[in-house]
Design a protein around this motif. Structure first.
Motif: not given
Length: 114
Positions: A62-68
């Motif tokens: 659950a990180l923000t990198e996939p969206v980035l």
């Protein structure tokens, strides 16, 4: 937050990460198509991306990198389309694509109390 069960179990993040992984794979496929690679080469490129241990780790936590990553690859796919388009863009279309007409810094007229 409407559903605490999805939040507490981590399924909400898994759904978002899965969608981002699909968008990233589709963007890579489109980039390969715009660059003129054959179908097998595009599929191998997507397979290498999806089977990378680092990418699998990032997309399963659950990180923000996939969206980035998904956003960047979709932007690159748009740039590849723009570069290989037979029609030339006008200056206005290019400015909108580059984000030049954005109101930054914000206009004084939109500030509250003025």
């Amino acid at each position: 937050m409407q559903n605490f069960w999805l939040w507490n179990t981590g399924i909400a993040a898994a759904i978002l990460s899965t969608l981002c992984l699909g968008a990233s794979g589709a963007a890579l496929y489109r980039i390969g198509a715009r660059l003129g690679f054959g179908r097998n080469a595009r599929l191998i490129g997507v397979l290498v991306f999806v089977s990378s241990p680092g990418i699998l780790y990032v997309f399963t936590t659950a990180l923000t990198e996939p969206v980035l990553i998904a956003g960047m690859l979709c932007c690159f796919a748009g740039l590849a389309r723009w570069m290989t388009s037979p029609r030339s863009l006008s200056a206005g279309e290019l400015a909108v694509f580059a984000g030049i007409p954005s109101p930054w810094p914000p206009c004084r007229a939109t500030k509250a109390g003025r």
